[in-house]
Write a protein that holds these residues in place. Structure first.
Motif, PDB file in Angstrom:
ATOM      1  N   GLU A 100      28.465   8.165 104.188  1.00 43.60           N
ATOM      2  CA  GLU A 100      28.523   9.633 104.168  1.00 43.60           C
ATOM      3  C   GLU A 100      29.885  10.165 104.593  1.00 43.60           C
ATOM      4  OE1 GLU A 100      25.766  10.699 102.714  1.00 43.60           O
ATOM      5  OE2 GLU A 100      25.335   8.557 102.817  1.00 43.60           O
TER       6      GLU A 100
ATOM      7  N   ASN B  90      29.131   3.524 107.004  1.00 44.67           N
ATOM      8  CA  ASN B  90      28.744   4.919 106.829  1.00 44.67           C
ATOM      9  C   ASN B  90      29.139   5.384 105.431  1.00 44.67           C
ATOM     10  OD1 ASN B  90      28.184   7.636 106.994  1.00 44.67           O
ATOM     11  ND2 ASN B  90      29.160   7.940 108.971  1.00 44.67           N
TER      12      ASN B  90
ATOM     13  N   LYS C  18      23.572   4.844 101.029  1.00 42.72           N
ATOM     14  CA  LYS C  18      23.575   5.059  99.583  1.00 42.72           C
ATOM     15  C   LYS C  18      23.871   3.767  98.835  1.00 42.72           C
ATOM     16  CE  LYS C  18      24.883   9.935  99.535  1.00 42.72           C
ATOM     17  NZ  LYS C  18      26.022  10.886  99.367  1.00 42.72           N
TER      18      LYS C  18
ATOM     19  N   HIS D 296      17.997   5.573 100.453  1.00 40.71           N
ATOM     20  CA  HIS D 296      18.347   6.677  99.544  1.00 40.71           C
ATOM     21  C   HIS D 296      17.375   6.839  98.389  1.00 40.71           C
ATOM     22  CE1 HIS D 296      20.961   9.900  98.519  1.00 40.71           C
ATOM     23  NE2 HIS D 296      21.421   9.365  97.397  1.00 40.71           N
TER      24      HIS D 296
ATOM     25  N   TYR E  19      23.414  14.254 107.652  1.00 44.59           N
ATOM     26  CA  TYR E  19      24.609  15.098 107.565  1.00 44.59           C
ATOM     27  C   TYR E  19      24.319  16.481 106.989  1.00 44.59           C
ATOM     28  CZ  TYR E  19      27.919  11.635 109.220  1.00 44.59           C
ATOM     29  OH  TYR E  19      28.628  10.763 110.017  1.00 44.59           O
TER      30      TYR E  19
ATOM     31  N   ASN F  55      22.488  10.854 104.038  1.00 44.65           N
ATOM     32  CA  ASN F  55      22.945  12.184 103.665  1.00 44.65           C
ATOM     33  C   ASN F  55      22.123  13.287 104.323  1.00 44.65           C
ATOM     34  OD1 ASN F  55      21.146  10.860 101.610  1.00 44.65           O
ATOM     35  ND2 ASN F  55      20.946  12.971 100.891  1.00 44.65           N
TER      36      ASN F  55
END
Length: 342
Positions: free
Chosen positions: A195, A193, A226, A259, A156, A153
């Motif tokens: 995200e 992915n 995540k 994460h 991004y 994250n």
């Protein structure tokens, strides 16, 4: 005349807002966009199913961790200054590395030939280009040529994770979508992915179904940033849960995550995250540089939890099994080890 002055002031104000909102990254992003238009990412490393075959001799090993580089940068104004100096090619002071990243870099150096999975959130705070160059690259970047990443994250938090894809090029996959697969021996590793959209019908979900169907006899494992299930529940995990459900339904033996800034190993879980004897084990390996020191109770589905120390997960594979051991930093003697049958 007044209209001309007004337009000039409006343009200047818009430029100031863009610089402020992006912490000075706007110029780096513009250069990245121009490069992408002139030469879009293409890769001869992957076949038409986005699968790359690793050249390995069984048994082979992999090192994995996420949440890594967090150099001191002076907060908002310090980051903005470094971004602007990077964008205009001006000299910058040497970045001060975080202690945890130095500890895990030393672990990587002990295994100079071993493949590395980088589990996202590789550069704090916003995954910016200058962070990759000044903070990540001098340390974990020394193993760039044997690293296969997945985005987090924080990547991004820079628009479209532009710096992540610029830095990794085709090692992040054949395009800027951030998902691909690696085949090594009898194992298929899915780099996904968490995200972007992973819901049923999404491009990522359709590709995942296709690549799984093309490898029906492989031992399956996956890694994405995540965690779908962890002792510390976080927001915005719908796509992570969709990915976990799909790979668990396909019989994945384990999934690797970052994460959360600690180490955790769950019991085998079914596609809905409930303990089941022949389910999928989820590892959280998010202390590759960042660190949670607080103590908290593990979830009922957690079989092992280690906080307060950095670490890297080492996995060694045969065609029928994978052995794991958690390699911790010098401040801890805790570890975790075991075997997963294919």
């Amino acid at each position: 005349m007044k209209k001309t002055v007004f337009r000039t002031l409006s343009v200047a104000l818009a430029a100031i807002v863009l610089v402020a909102a992006t912490e000075g990254q706007v110029f780096s992003m513009a250069a990245s966009g121009i490069r992408s238009l002139a030469s879009p990412l293409r890769s001869s490393m992957f076949d038409t199913n986005r699968v790359h075959k690793l050249d390995v001799t069984v048994p082979f090993s992999i090192l994995a961790a996420g949440d890594i580089a967090a150099c001191a940068n002076g907060g908002y104004f310090g980051r903005t200054g470094r971004n602007l100096r990077y964008a205009f090619g001006l000299p910058r002071t040497e970045a001060t590395p975080n202690k945890g990243m130095l500890q895990t870099t030393s672990i990587l150096e002990q295994y100079p030939e071993t493949t590395v999975f980088a589990l996202g959130d590789l550069v704090y705070k916003r995954g910016e280009a200058v962070g990759f160059e000044d903070c990540y690259d001098p340390f974990w970047g020394t193993v760039w040529e044997r690293t296969w990443p997945t985005p987090g994250n924080h990547e991004y938090q820079s628009p479209f994770a532009y710096a992540y894809y610029d830095y990794w090029q085709d090692r992040a996959g054949p395009d800027r979508n951030g998902y691909y697969a690696l085949q090594a021996g009898n194992w298929l590793f899915l780099s996904l992915n968490s995200e972007i959209d992973a819901s049923q019908g999404s491009a990522q979900a359709k590709w995942l179904t296709k690549v799984l169907a093309a490898h029906p006899d492989s031992c399956i494992a996956a890694y994405f940033h995540k965690p779908a299930y962890s002792s510390v529940a976080r927001s915005r995990t719908d796509d992570a849960r969709a990915l976990f459900q799909r790979v668990a339904e396909a019989g994945a033996r384990f999934v690797l995550h970052g994460h959360n800034h600690f180490y955790e190993r769950t019991a085998p879980l079914n596609a809905k995250g409930q303990p089941e004897q022949d389910g999928t084990i989820a590892f959280v390996v998010g202390a590759g540089g960042k660190l949670t020191r607080s103590k908290f109770a593990p979830a009922a589905f957690a079989d092992r939890l280690i906080t307060g120390t950095t670490g890297v997960l080492k996995l060694t594979f045969t065609n029928k099994a994978a052995e794991w051991s958690y390699l911790t930093g010098p401040e801890s003697t805790e570890t975790d080890r075991g075997t997963i049958q294919c």
